[in-house]
Motif scaffolding. Sequence first.
Motif, mmCIF file in Angstrom:
data_model
loop_
_atom_site.group_PDB
_atom_site.id
_atom_site.type_symbol
_atom_site.label_atom_id
_atom_site.label_comp_id
_atom_site.label_asym_id
_atom_site.label_seq_id
_atom_site.Cartn_x
_atom_site.Cartn_y
_atom_site.Cartn_z
ATOM 1 N N GLU A 1 -0.873 -4.013 4.036
ATOM 2 C CA GLU A 1 -2.024 -4.852 4.358
ATOM 3 C C GLU A 1 -3.275 -4.018 4.577
ATOM 4 O O GLU A 1 -4.383 -4.421 4.197
ATOM 5 C CB GLU A 1 -1.730 -5.727 5.582
ATOM 6 N N LYS A 2 -3.114 -2.869 5.182
ATOM 7 C CA LYS A 2 -4.262 -1.987 5.401
ATOM 8 C C LYS A 2 -4.847 -1.502 4.082
ATOM 9 O O LYS A 2 -6.054 -1.267 3.965
ATOM 10 C CB LYS A 2 -3.838 -0.774 6.250
ATOM 11 N N ILE A 3 -3.989 -1.353 3.077
ATOM 12 C CA ILE A 3 -4.417 -0.816 1.789
ATOM 13 C C ILE A 3 -5.041 -1.891 0.896
ATOM 14 O O ILE A 3 -6.041 -1.652 0.213
ATOM 15 C CB ILE A 3 -3.214 -0.162 1.064
ATOM 16 N N ILE B 1 2.321 -1.005 6.032
ATOM 17 C CA ILE B 1 1.040 -0.368 5.692
ATOM 18 C C ILE B 1 0.306 -1.038 4.540
ATOM 19 O O ILE B 1 -0.874 -0.796 4.339
ATOM 20 C CB ILE B 1 1.242 1.125 5.357
ATOM 21 N N LEU C 1 -5.932 -5.306 1.747
ATOM 22 C CA LEU C 1 -6.510 -6.485 2.389
ATOM 23 C C LEU C 1 -7.790 -6.965 1.715
ATOM 24 O O LEU C 1 -8.037 -8.171 1.610
ATOM 25 C CB LEU C 1 -6.780 -6.203 3.873
#
Length: 334
Positions: free
Chosen positions: A282-284, A280, A286
Amino acid sequence: MKKSKEVKISVPSDQSMVDLLGHRDELLKIIEEQFRRSNILVRGNEITITGDREEIQVVANLFRELLNVLAQGQCLTPQSVSHAVELLRSEEEIPPSEVFSDTILVHRGKAIGPKTIGQKKYVDSMRNSTITFVIGPAGTGKTYLAMAMAVQALKSKAVGRIILTRPAVEAGEKLGFLPGDLYEKIDPYLKPLYDALYDMMDAEEIRRLMDQRTIEVAPLAFMRGRTLNDSFILLDEAQNTTPEQIKMFLTRLGFGSKIVVTGDVTQIDLPHGQQSGLIIVEKILLEIEGISFIHLTARDVVRHKIVQRIVEAYKNFEESKKAPSVLGDIHDRR
């Protein structure tokens, strides 16, 4: 088959044909196997290529790139020639000679650096970003290249210390039942980091730097509450961190430091139902400047060729319709 005028490559007189073609032409045979629509004739220091119009241009470019590699003092191996072929066929803008000439570190005559386009992008990211995440399968050089960058940064005095850490997930509450003090108990979980380190520095120097705490190898739990300045910090096997742990680790970053986080999201050892922080993150993060995410694939595997095929086979299996039910059954029985 469309024919073209033959392409000739003149090899400089000071360049050994054995270095270019290999003992008993072993490197030439690899090239001939990869380009079967072309005919390669070697006479003296001249290479003549005939055959399919488009393919012979690729073959000619390959020989030019291999000559550039040799001119830069690098040696050719069957593996490097195979990688050069793959790089040219990938139509990436970075030429093979630029990838192979990127030497991070030399230890006992062995040059350590990227061997694939993905690895080159990874190394460049570590140079240019404050925090680099690299996600990829086994054999892609995630830990090894990060360790080389850490050692190079220490030797060039870009940082004052190296901090290497991993989550000791498999140990769990069983650590208390293992013999020895705490460091002896966690040592097996940190051994892969030691292995890479000893491949890049002499044992006596490593012991001295570890005694001085210039190099520190510790489990992730030991990072809590610290601020890590002037350091190259490597978190290995990050797929086995929880979201809370990876947040804790990233917020240890101090001034003058770099962080590299490595992991393979296909090899998560967390308890069933526990979410991996690496999935998770990378979603936070990026969109944050100074943080890079690099994804390596089976094409970046630099171990034995069969390892690349194993990685690719598992990937295909997991993506097939059968994979969810079969892997679900396996997971349920754990």
